[in-house]
Design an enzyme around this catalytic site. Structure first.
Site, PDB file in Angstrom:
ATOM      1  N   HIS A   1      41.345  51.822  40.788  1.00 38.85           N
ATOM      2  CA  HIS A   1      41.277  50.991  42.004  1.00 38.85           C
ATOM      3  C   HIS A   1      42.623  50.971  42.752  1.00 38.85           C
ATOM      4  O   HIS A   1      42.692  51.211  43.950  1.00 38.85           O
ATOM      5  CB  HIS A   1      40.905  49.557  41.618  1.00 38.85           C
ATOM      6  CG  HIS A   1      39.658  49.442  40.796  1.00 38.85           C
ATOM      7  ND1 HIS A   1      38.387  49.420  41.335  1.00 38.85           N
ATOM      8  CD2 HIS A   1      39.489  49.331  39.453  1.00 38.85           C
ATOM      9  CE1 HIS A   1      37.489  49.284  40.372  1.00 38.85           C
ATOM     10  NE2 HIS A   1      38.125  49.238  39.220  1.00 38.85           N
TER      11      HIS A   1
HETATM   12  O1  RIB Z   1      39.198  44.932  40.331  1.00 39.80           O
HETATM   13  C1  RIB Z   1      40.228  45.861  40.115  1.00 39.80           C
HETATM   14  C2  RIB Z   1      41.565  45.199  40.149  1.00 39.80           C
HETATM   15  O2  RIB Z   1      41.661  44.264  39.088  1.00 39.80           O
HETATM   16  C3  RIB Z   1      42.725  46.187  39.917  1.00 39.80           C
HETATM   17  O3  RIB Z   1      43.839  45.751  40.640  1.00 39.80           O
HETATM   18  C4  RIB Z   1      42.968  46.106  38.441  1.00 39.80           C
HETATM   19  O4  RIB Z   1      44.327  46.392  38.094  1.00 39.80           O
HETATM   20  C5  RIB Z   1      42.687  44.648  38.189  1.00 39.80           C
HETATM   21  O5  RIB Z   1      43.854  43.916  38.477  1.00 39.80           O
END
Ligand code: RIB
Ligand code: CA
Length: 314
Positions: free
Chosen positions: A242
């Site tokens: 992500h």
């Molecule tokens: O939903 C994904 C996010 O949540 C990313 O930033 C991952 O590192 C967690 O923090």
């Protein structure tokens, strides 16, 4: 070479955060000037130690790290994400300790001072819960006005959540902060699950940067737990990085297809808490509208990440 864009990363490392930091360090388009840490995947003290170690891994312990919020603005974050990122946040991998020490300033102060002193607009990439950004807006609004682009990893327009049926983790961890940030007039890009989940880094891509050298090999080791989690939770062969996709947008503006939308956050205490309600009925002309990422060339984004990480490792 065009002038490098000053960059700040606000982060809760976290496996995908670590890859995102390495991606920034591998990218000549940006100049990483500060890392701010925040509660989220792990406690902020652990996130801070992890950030120092990741920067040291890439030979960049010169980049200052300032510790930020220990918890959410209003309601304590219900749980961390050790089951995804490992108890210490880096997939069970112990990176060598950094010779650098944490910046003595609180993250919000360090960020405000950097923004105030900057001669050109600064890009801020927030890839953990947005508590520090909300505090900046409330405490140093003049400094916040000097943010050139705010790139947020979080939320979801139409894919539901990943920590509850409704909420994505970064927003769920501090919905009140998310509402404050998304309601600001700072130029903001929202990189949510709609574009991150389809963008899967598979074992072949990991193997390419793992074979390139020490940094890539270590990054692949950090990812191993994430790969296992993805296979058991999602049944996928690869991993969804992500935060690395959000940094790709920060590094190369326009990577993602965006539409200006009005976005609000469910800050109630019911089942929808932490949901980002994106109004996709129309393109918004509101000054507080958000550039919501709705389309992505996932193959190109993965190739960008793999190529950059491999180059960093040589
Ligand atoms: O939903 C994904 C996010 O949540 C990313 O930033 C991952 O590192 C967690 O923090
Ligand atoms: Ca994160």
């Amino acid at each position: 070479m065009a002038e490098r864009t000053p960059l700040v990363i606000d982060t809760d490392p976290g496996i995908d955060d670590a890859l995102a930091i390495l991606l920034a360090l591998a990218s000549p388009e940006v100049d990483l000037r500060l890392v701010c840490t925040v509660h989220g995947n792990v406690e902020v003290a652990q996130a801070t130690d992890n950030a120092l170690r990741v920067l040291h891994l890439a030979g960049r312990s010169d980049v200052p790290v300032a510790a930020g919020a220990r918890d959410s603005l209003v309601y304590r974050q219900p749980e961390r994400a050790g089951h995804v990122h490992g108890a210490a946040g880096l997939g069970g991998v112990q990176l060598p300790a950094s010779p650098a020490t944490v910046d003595p300033r609180p993250a919000v102060v360090a960020l405000a001072e950097l923004l105030t002193a900057a001669q050109t607009p600064v890009t801020v990439a927030a890839i953990g819960p947005w508590t520090n950004i909300a505090l900046l807006l409330a405490t140093y609004p003049e400094a916040a006005d000097r943010i050139g682009r705010l790139v947020l990893m979080g939320g979801s327009a139409g894919r539901g959540g990943n920590v509850t049926a409704a909420a994505e983790f970064n927003v769920w961890a501090d919905p009140e902060a998310a509402q404050r940030v998304l309601g600001s007039a700072v130029p903001t890009v929202l990189v949510g699950l709609d574009v991150t989940v389809p963008t899967v880094l598979d074992a072949d891509g990991i193997a390419r940067f793992a074979a390139a050298g020490r940094v890539g090999e270590t990054a692949a080791a950090v990812l191993r737990q994430y790969v296992d989690h993805a296979r058991t939770q999602y049944g996928t062969r690869g991993v969804v990085l992500h935060d690395a996709l959000a940094l790709t947008e920060a590094i190369v503006p326009g990577t993602l297809g965006t539409v200006r939308r009005d976005v609000v956050v469910d800050t109630t205490l019911g089942a929808g808490r932490g949901q980002t309600l994106v109004d996709r009925r129309r393109v918004s002309d509101s000054p507080t509208a958000v550039d919501v990422a709705e389309t992505v060339d996932s193959a190109a984004a993965v190739e960008f990440l793999v190529g950059r990480l491999a180059a960093l490792s040589r």
